[in-house]
Design an enzyme around this catalytic site. Sequence first.
Site, PDB file in Angstrom:
ATOM      1  N   ASP A  11     -10.173  14.070  -7.180  1.00 31.27           N
ATOM      2  CA  ASP A  11      -9.482  13.220  -8.155  1.00 31.27           C
ATOM      3  C   ASP A  11     -10.052  13.335  -9.563  1.00 31.27           C
ATOM      4  OD1 ASP A  11      -7.926  12.326  -6.025  1.00 31.27           O
ATOM      5  OD2 ASP A  11      -9.322  10.707  -5.566  1.00 31.27           O
ATOM      6  N   LYS A  34      -7.548  17.584 -11.537  1.00 29.01           N
ATOM      7  CA  LYS A  34      -7.224  19.008 -11.338  1.00 29.01           C
ATOM      8  C   LYS A  34      -5.756  19.280 -11.637  1.00 29.01           C
ATOM      9  CE  LYS A  34      -8.735  18.592  -7.122  1.00 29.01           C
ATOM     10  NZ  LYS A  34      -9.372  17.253  -7.204  1.00 29.01           N
ATOM     11  N   GLY A  35      -4.881  18.354 -11.159  1.00 27.09           N
ATOM     12  CA  GLY A  35      -3.436  18.543 -11.360  1.00 27.09           C
ATOM     13  C   GLY A  35      -3.107  18.708 -12.830  1.00 27.09           C
ATOM     14  N   ASN A  73      -3.760  15.730   2.063  1.00 25.78           N
ATOM     15  CA  ASN A  73      -4.820  14.779   1.706  1.00 25.78           C
ATOM     16  C   ASN A  73      -4.969  14.764   0.182  1.00 25.78           C
ATOM     17  OD1 ASN A  73      -5.757  17.426   1.854  1.00 25.78           O
ATOM     18  ND2 ASN A  73      -7.753  16.928   2.735  1.00 25.78           N
ATOM     19  N   GLY A  91      -3.786  14.638  -3.763  1.00 21.15           N
ATOM     20  CA  GLY A  91      -2.746  14.034  -4.603  1.00 21.15           C
ATOM     21  C   GLY A  91      -3.056  14.452  -6.024  1.00 21.15           C
ATOM     22  N   HIS A  92      -2.253  15.333  -6.581  1.00 20.24           N
ATOM     23  CA  HIS A  92      -2.519  15.886  -7.914  1.00 20.24           C
ATOM     24  C   HIS A  92      -1.467  15.365  -8.894  1.00 20.24           C
ATOM     25  CE1 HIS A  92      -4.901  19.483  -6.041  1.00 20.24           C
ATOM     26  NE2 HIS A  92      -5.403  18.303  -5.750  1.00 20.24           N
ATOM     27  N   GLN A 107      -9.418  18.545  -3.435  1.00 22.69           N
ATOM     28  CA  GLN A 107     -10.643  17.788  -3.153  1.00 22.69           C
ATOM     29  C   GLN A 107     -11.733  18.128  -4.186  1.00 22.69           C
ATOM     30  OE1 GLN A 107      -9.189  19.363   0.130  1.00 22.69           O
ATOM     31  NE2 GLN A 107      -7.844  17.667  -0.342  1.00 22.69           N
ATOM     32  N   ALA A 120      -4.203   8.658  -5.452  1.00 24.35           N
ATOM     33  CA  ALA A 120      -2.843   9.163  -5.638  1.00 24.35           C
ATOM     34  C   ALA A 120      -2.176   9.444  -4.295  1.00 24.35           C
ATOM     35  CB  ALA A 120      -2.869  10.428  -6.495  1.00 24.35           C
ATOM     36  N   THR A 129      -3.395   7.715  -1.011  1.00 20.20           N
ATOM     37  CA  THR A 129      -3.412   6.549  -0.119  1.00 20.20           C
ATOM     38  C   THR A 129      -3.383   5.225  -0.877  1.00 20.20           C
ATOM     39  OG1 THR A 129      -5.824   6.588  -0.118  1.00 20.20           O
ATOM     40  CG2 THR A 129      -4.727   7.776   1.659  1.00 20.20           C
ATOM     41  N   GLY A 130      -3.536   5.248  -2.197  1.00 21.75           N
ATOM     42  CA  GLY A 130      -3.535   4.009  -2.980  1.00 21.75           C
ATOM     43  C   GLY A 130      -4.825   3.208  -2.872  1.00 21.75           C
ATOM     44  N   ARG A 165     -10.717   3.487  -5.806  1.00 17.41           N
ATOM     45  CA  ARG A 165     -11.809   4.472  -5.806  1.00 17.41           C
ATOM     46  C   ARG A 165     -13.109   3.785  -6.211  1.00 17.41           C
ATOM     47  NH1 ARG A 165      -8.075   8.427  -9.349  1.00 17.41           N
ATOM     48  NH2 ARG A 165      -6.772   9.282  -7.704  1.00 17.41           N
ATOM     49  N   LEU A 171     -12.501  11.201 -20.624  1.00 20.05           N
ATOM     50  CA  LEU A 171     -13.517  10.748 -21.578  1.00 20.05           C
ATOM     51  C   LEU A 171     -13.064   9.448 -22.253  1.00 20.05           C
ATOM     52  CD1 LEU A 171     -16.258  11.469 -22.864  1.00 20.05           C
ATOM     53  CD2 LEU A 171     -15.024  12.745 -24.622  1.00 20.05           C
ATOM     54  N   VAL A 183      -8.420  13.570 -22.906  1.00 23.15           N
ATOM     55  CA  VAL A 183      -8.592  12.229 -23.470  1.00 23.15           C
ATOM     56  C   VAL A 183      -7.419  11.304 -23.123  1.00 23.15           C
ATOM     57  CG1 VAL A 183     -10.134  12.958 -25.341  1.00 23.15           C
ATOM     58  CG2 VAL A 183      -7.649  13.044 -25.685  1.00 23.15           C
TER      59      VAL A 183
HETATM   60  P1  GDP Z   1      -6.633  15.377  -8.964  1.00 24.70           P
HETATM   61  O1  GDP Z   1      -6.542  15.037  -7.519  1.00 24.70           O
HETATM   62  O2  GDP Z   1      -7.935  16.029  -9.316  1.00 24.70           O
HETATM   63  O3  GDP Z   1      -5.459  16.168  -9.467  1.00 24.70           O
HETATM   64  O4  GDP Z   1      -6.627  13.987  -9.755  1.00 24.70           O
HETATM   65  P2  GDP Z   1      -5.649  12.731  -9.460  1.00 24.70           P
HETATM   66  O5  GDP Z   1      -4.300  13.043  -9.947  1.00 24.70           O
HETATM   67  O6  GDP Z   1      -5.799  12.267  -8.045  1.00 24.70           O
HETATM   68  O7  GDP Z   1      -6.357  11.605 -10.328  1.00 24.70           O
HETATM   69  C1  GDP Z   1      -6.552  11.751 -11.695  1.00 24.70           C
HETATM   70  C2  GDP Z   1      -5.882  10.547 -12.388  1.00 24.70           C
HETATM   71  O8  GDP Z   1      -6.333  10.465 -13.724  1.00 24.70           O
HETATM   72  C3  GDP Z   1      -4.371  10.687 -12.489  1.00 24.70           C
HETATM   73  O9  GDP Z   1      -3.795   9.410 -12.453  1.00 24.70           O
HETATM   74  C4  GDP Z   1      -4.163  11.329 -13.864  1.00 24.70           C
HETATM   75  O10 GDP Z   1      -2.897  11.033 -14.426  1.00 24.70           O
HETATM   76  C5  GDP Z   1      -5.265  10.663 -14.644  1.00 24.70           C
HETATM   77  N1  GDP Z   1      -5.851  11.463 -15.738  1.00 24.70           N
HETATM   78  C6  GDP Z   1      -6.110  12.794 -15.783  1.00 24.70           C
HETATM   79  N2  GDP Z   1      -6.767  13.111 -16.912  1.00 24.70           N
HETATM   80  C7  GDP Z   1      -6.939  11.957 -17.593  1.00 24.70           C
HETATM   81  C8  GDP Z   1      -7.586  11.617 -18.828  1.00 24.70           C
HETATM   82  O11 GDP Z   1      -8.161  12.442 -19.512  1.00 24.70           O
HETATM   83  N3  GDP Z   1      -7.582  10.295 -19.183  1.00 24.70           N
HETATM   84  C9  GDP Z   1      -6.984   9.334 -18.434  1.00 24.70           C
HETATM   85  N4  GDP Z   1      -7.040   8.082 -18.860  1.00 24.70           N
HETATM   86  N5  GDP Z   1      -6.367   9.622 -17.268  1.00 24.70           N
HETATM   87  C10 GDP Z   1      -6.363  10.898 -16.846  1.00 24.70           C
HETATM   88  P1  IMO Z   2      -7.606  15.630  -4.350  1.00 24.14           P
HETATM   89  O1  IMO Z   2      -7.168  17.055  -4.177  1.00 24.14           O
HETATM   90  C1  IMO Z   2     -10.365  12.465  -3.105  1.00 24.14           C
HETATM   91  C2  IMO Z   2     -11.549  12.412   1.100  1.00 24.14           C
HETATM   92  C3  IMO Z   2     -11.069  11.242   1.947  1.00 24.14           C
HETATM   93  C4  IMO Z   2     -12.225  11.121   2.923  1.00 24.14           C
HETATM   94  C5  IMO Z   2     -12.621  12.581   3.162  1.00 24.14           C
HETATM   95  C6  IMO Z   2     -12.028  13.182   4.422  1.00 24.14           C
HETATM   96  O2  IMO Z   2      -6.520  14.706  -4.754  1.00 24.14           O
HETATM   97  O3  IMO Z   2      -8.817  15.535  -5.231  1.00 24.14           O
HETATM   98  P2  IMO Z   2      -9.578  14.035   5.048  1.00 24.14           P
HETATM   99  O4  IMO Z   2      -8.266  13.300   5.095  1.00 24.14           O
HETATM  100  O5  IMO Z   2      -9.585  15.201   4.125  1.00 24.14           O
HETATM  101  O6  IMO Z   2     -10.085  14.384   6.406  1.00 24.14           O
HETATM  102  O7  IMO Z   2     -10.620  12.941   4.464  1.00 24.14           O
HETATM  103  O8  IMO Z   2     -12.161  13.303   2.022  1.00 24.14           O
HETATM  104  N1  IMO Z   2     -10.483  13.163   0.400  1.00 24.14           N
HETATM  105  C7  IMO Z   2     -10.250  13.072  -0.914  1.00 24.14           C
HETATM  106  N2  IMO Z   2     -10.826  12.294  -1.864  1.00 24.14           N
HETATM  107  N3  IMO Z   2      -9.418  13.380  -3.467  1.00 24.14           N
HETATM  108  C8  IMO Z   2      -8.861  14.176  -2.532  1.00 24.14           C
HETATM  109  O9  IMO Z   2      -8.013  15.168  -2.859  1.00 24.14           O
HETATM  110  C9  IMO Z   2      -9.245  14.014  -1.185  1.00 24.14           C
HETATM  111  N4  IMO Z   2      -8.877  14.622  -0.036  1.00 24.14           N
HETATM  112  C10 IMO Z   2      -9.658  14.099   0.921  1.00 24.14           C
HETATM  113  O10 IMO Z   2     -10.898  10.084   1.171  1.00 24.14           O
HETATM  114  O11 IMO Z   2     -13.309  10.491   2.291  1.00 24.14           O
HETATM  115 MG    MG Z   3      -6.174  13.378  -6.277  1.00 24.04          MG
END
Ligand code: GDP
Ligand code: IMO
Ligand code: MG
Length: 425
Positions: A13, A16-17, A38, A40-41, A225, A300, A302-303, A306, A333, A415
Amino acid sequence: MSNTVIIGAQWGDEGKGKIVDMLSAQSQVIVRFHGGNNAGHTIKVKGEETILHLIPSGILHDKVLCLIGSGVVLDPGVFLEELDSLAARGIDVSPGRLGLSKKTHLIMPYHKSLDSARELKRAGNKIGTTGRGIGPCYEDKAARVGLRAGDLTNPDLVREKVRRVLLEKNVLLRDLYKFDPLDVEAVCEELLQLAPRLVPYLTNVEFCIEEAVRKGESVLFEGAQGVHLDIDHGTYPFVTSSNTVAGNAATGSGIAPSLLDRIVGIAKAYSTRVGSGPLPTELLDDTGSYLRAKGCEFGATTGRPRRCGWLDAVVLRESVRLNGLTDIALTKLDVLQNLPALQICVAYEYEGRRIDRLPQEEGALGKVVPIYEELPGFEEDISACASFDELPKEARIYVRRIEELIGVKISIISVGSDRRQTIVR
Ligand code: GDP
Ligand code: IMO
Ligand code: MG
């Protein structure tokens, strides 16, 4: 031409997305190489949010080819739902724009049942999985009893594999976990009904990448991940079931490691983790709540809320070493605005000694005490800053200090969540 791997440098999280979407503008092919839904990007473009679980985060760019490699575990129903929701928004997700490796393993209903059953049984000792069947699917891959996407063209093979595998799974589900057993015919029919929609996506992913490289195109490998959830190198057993490190970009997409030029680690400006396991810099106080609220730190997928804490440079140094990071994208940042002071963990105290590397014994990371360095905070809203020089002095000091501590350049600073809220240095 350059081939780039994007990986999460912490516990997932990191954003990356967003960064994959941004770098997709300069790439022709985007490949997911491990994990499953698992992940969520999140991508935000002009206020519109898209959350992708399986389809590569380059899909919003019309001209790129999106591929799902053999290292991914794919839930067929979730894949089709994701296709449908993108198609409903007018995004082209036809075969030809999107390909699925014949070697990709399929997540089956019994994988999801076993994931839930095991977590329930662990009671006070849960991993906190996403419950998507990821672990049990990778187990079957290693046990050589998995179903693969290419099997969908051969219904007899599907029936034979499901029959054989359910002989064992149903004993576990019924007798050990007291869950409902699954019916062979029902499982086969459910899957084979989806086959006509899935088969057109089957592609020789390796060949597509080889072709792209031969033509001088740029390929982007999208990790899921984070490094510290890696099955070998993460905080075992509180990890996911795939290799999340950059090296797996080669294995999980079927190409040679020598094709990988640039390895970008995505790091949040602070730490978060969802699920169980050690998080040395975790803040259980008002600062932690502030980061969670301002950073919208809710999963993103499971809701779940974090867990939040200060940036950990020990964790990031290990990510640099394990992945050979060429540069870092520092995200979120802006979330640090209005904190009177910023802390960075520079080392740990462990068993009465100062250490500056991760301890390797199981559970040890849960016992370390972080040693912090304090830096000044900033009050200004930085979400509209378009260059490094526009950032307040304190934010620049923070970024430069991280670079010094981990020995790698921060080439991208995010940012805000929108595609445009990005500083390239
Ligand atoms: P990923 O799994 O690595 O792709 O990240 P997620 O999408 O699960 O979680 C990142 C969250 O931070 C998302 O809600 C993005 O929209 C948000 N996000 C990403 N970059 C920034 C940033 O620079 N600032 C803020 N405030 N939110 C960001
Ligand atoms: P993205 O790509 C954050 C965590 C789960 C749990 C552990 C094992 O969005 O960054 P699993 O279902 O993979 O067997 O769960 O890994 N986990 C993540 N945490 N971001 C993810 O993906 C995750 N994918 C799995 O919360 O602790
Ligand atoms: Mg994610």
